[in-house]
Design a protein around this motif. Sequence first.
Motif, PDB file in Angstrom:
ATOM      1  N   PHE A 169     -35.283 -81.238 -65.394  1.00  0.00           N
ATOM      2  CA  PHE A 169     -36.529 -81.953 -65.160  1.00  0.00           C
ATOM      3  C   PHE A 169     -37.304 -81.483 -63.932  1.00  0.00           C
ATOM      4  O   PHE A 169     -38.530 -81.475 -63.952  1.00  0.00           O
ATOM      5  CB  PHE A 169     -36.247 -83.453 -65.044  1.00  0.00           C
ATOM      6  N   THR A 170     -36.645 -81.124 -62.866  1.00  0.00           N
ATOM      7  CA  THR A 170     -37.362 -80.737 -61.646  1.00  0.00           C
ATOM      8  C   THR A 170     -36.824 -79.465 -61.011  1.00  0.00           C
ATOM      9  O   THR A 170     -37.543 -78.794 -60.279  1.00  0.00           O
ATOM     10  CB  THR A 170     -37.292 -81.862 -60.596  1.00  0.00           C
ATOM     11  N   ILE A 171     -35.577 -79.124 -61.263  1.00  0.00           N
ATOM     12  CA  ILE A 171     -34.951 -77.972 -60.622  1.00  0.00           C
ATOM     13  C   ILE A 171     -34.303 -77.077 -61.664  1.00  0.00           C
ATOM     14  O   ILE A 171     -33.797 -77.560 -62.688  1.00  0.00           O
ATOM     15  CB  ILE A 171     -33.886 -78.417 -59.584  1.00  0.00           C
ATOM     16  N   VAL A 172     -34.354 -75.770 -61.441  1.00  0.00           N
ATOM     17  CA  VAL A 172     -33.690 -74.816 -62.322  1.00  0.00           C
ATOM     18  C   VAL A 172     -32.905 -73.826 -61.469  1.00  0.00           C
ATOM     19  O   VAL A 172     -33.224 -73.594 -60.302  1.00  0.00           O
ATOM     20  CB  VAL A 172     -34.685 -74.051 -63.222  1.00  0.00           C
ATOM     21  N   TYR A 173     -31.882 -73.260 -62.078  1.00  0.00           N
ATOM     22  CA  TYR A 173     -31.072 -72.227 -61.436  1.00  0.00           C
ATOM     23  C   TYR A 173     -31.273 -70.945 -62.247  1.00  0.00           C
ATOM     24  O   TYR A 173     -30.622 -70.738 -63.264  1.00  0.00           O
ATOM     25  CB  TYR A 173     -29.594 -72.627 -61.437  1.00  0.00           C
ATOM     26  N   PRO A 174     -32.213 -70.088 -61.825  1.00  0.00           N
ATOM     27  CA  PRO A 174     -32.549 -68.902 -62.632  1.00  0.00           C
ATOM     28  C   PRO A 174     -31.617 -67.713 -62.383  1.00  0.00           C
ATOM     29  O   PRO A 174     -31.097 -67.522 -61.287  1.00  0.00           O
ATOM     30  CB  PRO A 174     -33.974 -68.582 -62.189  1.00  0.00           C
ATOM     31  N   LYS A 175     -31.452 -66.929 -63.424  1.00  0.00           N
ATOM     32  CA  LYS A 175     -30.665 -65.695 -63.344  1.00  0.00           C
ATOM     33  C   LYS A 175     -31.437 -64.607 -64.068  1.00  0.00           C
ATOM     34  O   LYS A 175     -31.808 -64.769 -65.235  1.00  0.00           O
ATOM     35  CB  LYS A 175     -29.292 -65.893 -63.980  1.00  0.00           C
ATOM     36  N   LEU A 176     -31.695 -63.504 -63.381  1.00  0.00           N
ATOM     37  CA  LEU A 176     -32.469 -62.414 -63.962  1.00  0.00           C
ATOM     38  C   LEU A 176     -31.576 -61.422 -64.686  1.00  0.00           C
ATOM     39  O   LEU A 176     -30.517 -61.039 -64.184  1.00  0.00           O
ATOM     40  CB  LEU A 176     -33.264 -61.690 -62.874  1.00  0.00           C
ATOM     41  N   CYS A 177     -32.035 -61.010 -65.860  1.00  0.00           N
ATOM     42  CA  CYS A 177     -31.338 -60.006 -66.663  1.00  0.00           C
ATOM     43  C   CYS A 177     -32.372 -58.957 -67.069  1.00  0.00           C
ATOM     44  O   CYS A 177     -33.053 -59.125 -68.091  1.00  0.00           O
ATOM     45  CB  CYS A 177     -30.703 -60.634 -67.903  1.00  0.00           C
ATOM     46  N   PRO A 178     -32.560 -57.897 -66.277  1.00  0.00           N
ATOM     47  CA  PRO A 178     -33.596 -56.894 -66.568  1.00  0.00           C
ATOM     48  C   PRO A 178     -33.494 -56.351 -67.987  1.00  0.00           C
ATOM     49  O   PRO A 178     -32.410 -55.982 -68.443  1.00  0.00           O
ATOM     50  CB  PRO A 178     -33.331 -55.803 -65.523  1.00  0.00           C
ATOM     51  N   LEU A 179     -34.624 -56.291 -68.674  1.00  0.00           N
ATOM     52  CA  LEU A 179     -34.626 -55.789 -70.045  1.00  0.00           C
ATOM     53  C   LEU A 179     -34.092 -54.364 -70.111  1.00  0.00           C
ATOM     54  O   LEU A 179     -33.411 -53.994 -71.059  1.00  0.00           O
ATOM     55  CB  LEU A 179     -36.044 -55.869 -70.610  1.00  0.00           C
ATOM     56  N   CYS A 200     -30.688 -72.087 -65.828  1.00  0.00           N
ATOM     57  CA  CYS A 200     -29.466 -72.877 -65.912  1.00  0.00           C
ATOM     58  C   CYS A 200     -29.614 -74.199 -65.177  1.00  0.00           C
ATOM     59  O   CYS A 200     -30.526 -74.392 -64.374  1.00  0.00           O
ATOM     60  CB  CYS A 200     -28.286 -72.087 -65.352  1.00  0.00           C
ATOM     61  N   CYS A 201     -28.678 -75.128 -65.447  1.00  0.00           N
ATOM     62  CA  CYS A 201     -28.776 -76.480 -64.902  1.00  0.00           C
ATOM     63  C   CYS A 201     -27.900 -76.705 -63.682  1.00  0.00           C
ATOM     64  O   CYS A 201     -28.009 -77.753 -63.032  1.00  0.00           O
ATOM     65  CB  CYS A 201     -28.412 -77.498 -65.983  1.00  0.00           C
TER      66      CYS A 201
END
Length: 213
Positions: A169-179, A200-201
């Motif tokens: 709802f307010t926060i995310v835990y992002p992870k990058l995966c280059p194409l 991610c949560c």
Amino acid sequence: MCLSLQYLTADRNHLWCVPRHLCQLPSLNELSMAGNRLAFLPLDLGRSRELQYVYVDNNIHLKGLPSYLYNKVIGCNGCGSPIKVSEVKLLSFSSGQLTVFLPAEVKSIGTETDHVLPLQELAMRILYNTYYRFLKDFNFLTPISLPKSLLELLHCPLGHCHRCSQPMFTIVYPKLCPLRETPMAGLHQGRTTVSFVAYCCSTQCLQTFDLLS
């Protein structure tokens, strides 16, 4: 509410963003938003199994594709051109030389060291799990008892964890995966510099998410 809509084309319309409610269209199979000014996409875009074709070519500010779009047919040539972060007033997340912009609704970004959820996020998840999963009724929650913006989020969460499907709802835990580091790299032959982004949560989901598994 367009329950039967299967194909949607919104090319070259100077769009800066698209509503996350788009991800709730149950029959949408093909979406084209090429040649706009998009800097981000809804977190849940591609979560629907029906959506198989997504074209976002020539959105030069767009650098991140939700990881749900992996294994879909996507067009993203001409995306990810260099731009100064200061030119776009959005939260951004960087990993190495890669930087992606996040949807405007995201209030904060979590990292692997943030093991405790903000109180507001925790409260929203409890409300959602209690009243949506079991009662499926938010009518009792008036704007007086909850701010209108948060009430709207309960009806349509910011997104769902790309690892465990927990609503966020307010926060995310992002992870990058280059194409370029995925098996899809050969299909684009260097014509794009975008990355897949896993939203991610929690730190646990962030650490265990694997795009290729």
